[in-house]
Design an enzyme around this catalytic site. Structure first.
Site, PDB file in Angstrom:
ATOM      1  N   ARG A  18       0.957  -1.089  -0.077  1.00 53.91           N
ATOM      2  CA  ARG A  18      -0.062  -0.062   0.145  1.00 53.91           C
ATOM      3  C   ARG A  18       0.939   0.995   0.007  1.00 53.91           C
ATOM      4  O   ARG A  18       0.468   2.460  -0.240  1.00 53.91           O
ATOM      5  CB  ARG A  18      -1.131  -0.125   1.129  1.00 53.91           C
ATOM      6  CG  ARG A  18      -2.017  -1.127   1.011  1.00 53.91           C
ATOM      7  CD  ARG A  18      -2.674  -1.324   2.587  1.00 53.91           C
ATOM      8  NE  ARG A  18      -1.784  -2.326   3.407  1.00 53.91           N
ATOM      9  CZ  ARG A  18      -2.383  -2.846   4.282  1.00 53.91           C
ATOM     10  NH1 ARG A  18      -3.475  -2.192   4.916  1.00 53.91           N
ATOM     11  NH2 ARG A  18      -1.390  -3.568   5.144  1.00 53.91           N
ATOM     12  N   GLN A  77      12.652 -14.512   5.665  1.00 54.92           N
ATOM     13  CA  GLN A  77      11.540 -15.087   4.855  1.00 54.92           C
ATOM     14  C   GLN A  77      11.644 -14.983   3.440  1.00 54.92           C
ATOM     15  O   GLN A  77      11.117 -13.810   3.263  1.00 54.92           O
ATOM     16  CB  GLN A  77      10.282 -14.231   5.790  1.00 54.92           C
ATOM     17  CG  GLN A  77       8.970 -14.996   5.598  1.00 54.92           C
ATOM     18  CD  GLN A  77       7.809 -14.295   5.899  1.00 54.92           C
ATOM     19  OE1 GLN A  77       8.150 -13.155   6.112  1.00 54.92           O
ATOM     20  NE2 GLN A  77       6.838 -14.864   6.219  1.00 54.92           N
ATOM     21  N   GLY A  82       2.945 -14.685   5.257  1.00 54.92           N
ATOM     22  CA  GLY A  82       2.053 -14.235   6.625  1.00 54.92           C
ATOM     23  C   GLY A  82       2.717 -14.117   7.841  1.00 54.92           C
ATOM     24  O   GLY A  82       3.930 -14.562   8.055  1.00 54.92           O
ATOM     25  N   GLY A 144      -6.697  -5.848  13.394  1.00 60.19           N
ATOM     26  CA  GLY A 144      -7.504  -7.063  13.623  1.00 60.19           C
ATOM     27  C   GLY A 144      -8.347  -6.847  15.180  1.00 60.19           C
ATOM     28  O   GLY A 144      -8.011  -5.877  15.877  1.00 60.19           O
ATOM     29  N   ASN A 232       0.748   1.990   7.169  1.00 55.89           N
ATOM     30  CA  ASN A 232       0.477   0.969   5.942  1.00 55.89           C
ATOM     31  C   ASN A 232       0.325   1.568   4.875  1.00 55.89           C
ATOM     32  O   ASN A 232       0.661   1.307   3.582  1.00 55.89           O
ATOM     33  CB  ASN A 232      -0.859   0.150   6.096  1.00 55.89           C
ATOM     34  CG  ASN A 232      -0.853  -0.851   7.267  1.00 55.89           C
ATOM     35  OD1 ASN A 232       0.118  -1.138   7.732  1.00 55.89           O
ATOM     36  ND2 ASN A 232      -1.768  -0.875   8.096  1.00 55.89           N
ATOM     37  N   ARG A 304      21.368  21.184   7.862  1.00 53.31           N
ATOM     38  CA  ARG A 304      21.576  20.048   7.350  1.00 53.31           C
ATOM     39  C   ARG A 304      22.597  19.100   8.115  1.00 53.31           C
ATOM     40  O   ARG A 304      23.378  19.389   8.870  1.00 53.31           O
ATOM     41  CB  ARG A 304      21.817  20.241   5.844  1.00 53.31           C
ATOM     42  CG  ARG A 304      20.669  21.001   5.141  1.00 53.31           C
ATOM     43  CD  ARG A 304      20.906  21.298   3.940  1.00 53.31           C
ATOM     44  NE  ARG A 304      21.274  20.282   3.084  1.00 53.31           N
ATOM     45  CZ  ARG A 304      21.833  20.113   2.108  1.00 53.31           C
ATOM     46  NH1 ARG A 304      22.023  21.336   1.042  1.00 53.31           N
ATOM     47  NH2 ARG A 304      22.084  18.886   1.449  1.00 53.31           N
ATOM     48  N   ASN A 348      31.452  36.756  11.748  1.00 59.13           N
ATOM     49  CA  ASN A 348      30.469  37.745  11.293  1.00 59.13           C
ATOM     50  C   ASN A 348      30.054  37.343   9.778  1.00 59.13           C
ATOM     51  O   ASN A 348      30.936  37.684   9.174  1.00 59.13           O
ATOM     52  CB  ASN A 348      30.244  38.835  11.694  1.00 59.13           C
ATOM     53  CG  ASN A 348      28.835  39.563  11.250  1.00 59.13           C
ATOM     54  OD1 ASN A 348      27.771  39.462  12.364  1.00 59.13           O
ATOM     55  ND2 ASN A 348      28.654  40.187  10.179  1.00 59.13           N
ATOM     56  N   SER A 376      28.895  41.468   3.090  1.00 56.85           N
ATOM     57  CA  SER A 376      27.797  41.263   2.434  1.00 56.85           C
ATOM     58  C   SER A 376      27.761  40.568   1.069  1.00 56.85           C
ATOM     59  O   SER A 376      28.568  41.247   0.355  1.00 56.85           O
ATOM     60  CB  SER A 376      26.692  42.280   2.589  1.00 56.85           C
ATOM     61  OG  SER A 376      26.287  42.598   3.627  1.00 56.85           O
TER      62      SER A 376
END
Ligand code: UD1
Ligand code: CA
Length: 420
Positions: A18, A77, A82, A144, A232, A304, A348, A376
């Site tokens: 899904r 698995q 299941g 369930g 899900n 980051r 700065n 700047s």
């Protein structure tokens, strides 16, 4: 090698259809960490000494994500038959182990360690072959349902797909947090079949089977609806992230961090913030960023991965700091990009100062000494070093390897030393 208990099994072999993803579902991230990492933490926090992760779909991705964690073992698995089958494939790893196993699913990132520890305690106390934690939720869709008899004793779990209409209304659900006793679980799993809507071996049939075998099965409504959100779909992923984000922020506020506008702030689950730091709106902290004491972040700051800010650093509006270290008292208040920079104390940065770290192929470092002033709109083309107390004039472009000596002033394009 002998297995040290208590043991936890985390089911994570499914594709998560899904999610519509190439990635294993449990590796989708919640606040910067794969959701299974939270489940692993919860299992550890509950006291599990060995954690078996059942892998199948995209197993390599899981090996990589969980690499180097010494208490984790993997069971494969190959075919996802299941959840019952998924537990069965752990048997060879658990040969000879007798005692409790905690079984969890990898897609419930909001699980907390305390209630799981409680489940382990109660199972020992009750001497139950299965102790099932349940929860009462407003909207049971997807879970369930727990069926009890008129005396309130546990009968069985019915999957939503297999529910009769009146069973669908039951709001006590199965969060997939079980403590089973070994070895009797193996016998129960041998006996469960696949006659259900999905034709799978359901782990949810094991408690009923143990009941039939005359073993003690107890279902206790001890889990909170907030802790058991199963992811899900992508919608669930976003819901889990929202709850996790508020937990992360709550933690840092308890530790003395001010968050001015929690809803419009994002803090990665691995970040660490010092007290008296103030986080203003629209700040995004990605990755295991370290922020010191008394820092001012935002509005609109983006920190980051690989960033470390010492105490009293200010990172203001539209400033991005990436893989960089900023010394105490350093200030970049507006519109700057600092990438791969090692910056000293009390530096700065003027509005719009940039470290140009990428030459199109590789990233290069910039080093800036204490008390330097970067004007700047100045651009520092890496690799380059600006000495202690040096001044880079507004709009100057310091070209690569043209290091600025300590105390010097440079101006212009390309930057030249100004003789005083
Ligand atoms: C399962 C439970 C359901 C419960 C819900 C809670 C079963 C049959 N149903 O349903 O009662 O309310 O979890 O979250 O157990 N997995 C494997 N191998 C498989 C199948 C699944 O490892 O063959 C793993 C998945 O990767 C996932 C977990 O088991 O991490 C649960 O599987 P999922 O398909 O999400 O089960 P649900 O339908 O949510
Ligand atoms: Ca699920």
């Amino acid at each position: 090698m002998a297995i040290e208990g208590p043991v936890a099994i985390i089911l994570a072999a499914g594709q998560g259809k899904r999610m519509k993803s190439e990635r294993a579902k449990v590796l989708h991230e919640v606040c910067g960490r794969p959701m299974i990492s939270y489940v692993v933490d919860a299992a550890r926090g509950a006291g599990a000494k060995t954690i078996i992760v059942v892998v199948g779909y995209a197993a390599d991705q899981l090996y990589e994500a969980l690499d180097g964690e010494p208490d984790i073992r993997f069971a494969v698995q190959a075919e996802q038959l299941g959840t019952g089958h998924a537990v069965k494939v752990c048997r060879p790893l658990l040969e000879g182990y007798e005692g409790p196993i905690l079984v969890l699913v990898g897609d419930e990132p909001l699980l907390r360690p305390e209630p799981l520890a409680d489940l382990l305690d109660r199972q020992a106390h009750e001497r139950a072959a299965c102790l099932l934690g349940t929860a009462e939720v407003d909207d049971p869709t997807g879970f369930g349902r727990i069926l009890r008899d008129s005396a309130g004793r546990f009968l069985r779990i019915v999957e939503e797909r297999d529910c009769a209409a009146e069973e669908k209304a039951i709001r006590e659900v199965n969060p997939s947090c079980y403590v089973f006793e070994l070895p009797v679980l193996w016998d129960a799993l041998e006996q469960i079949g696949t006659s259900n809507a999905q034709g799978e071996y359901y782990l949810t049939d094991a408690p009923e089977q143990l009941n039939h075998m005359g073993r003690k099965v107890v279902a206790l409504n001890v889990l909170s609806a907030h802790d058991i959100l199963g992811v899900n779909t992508r919608q669930h992923l976003a819901q889990a992230a929202e709850i996790m984000q508020s937990r992360i922020q709550d933690h840092w506020m308890t530790e003395g961090v001010s968050i001015v506008d929690p809803r419009n702030t994002y803090i990665d689950g691995r970040a660490v913030l010092g007290r008296d730091t103030v986080v203003r709106p629209f700040t995004v902290i990605d990755g295991a960023v370290m922020v010191g004491v008394g820092c001012k972040l935002g509005p609109f700051a983006h920190l980051r991965p690989g960033t470390e800010l010492a105490d009293g650093v200010e990172v203001g509006a539209f400033v991005e700091v990436n893989r960089s270290t900023l010394g105490a008292g350093t200030v970049a208040r507006h519109l700057a990009y600092l990438g791969d920079a090692r910056v000293g104390e009390n530096v700065n940065f003027g509005c719009g100062a940039v470290t140009a770290n990428f030459d199109g192929e590789v990233k290069h470092p910039t080093t800036i000494g204490d008390d330097a002033r970067i004007g700047s709109g100045a651009v520092l083309i890496a690799p380059v070093e600006v000495g202690r107390g040096a001044v880079v004039g507004a709009g100057a472009v310091v070209t690569k390897n043209q290091d600025v000596p300590p105390g010097a002033t440079v101006v212009g394009v390309p930057a030249r030393r100004l003789e005083s």
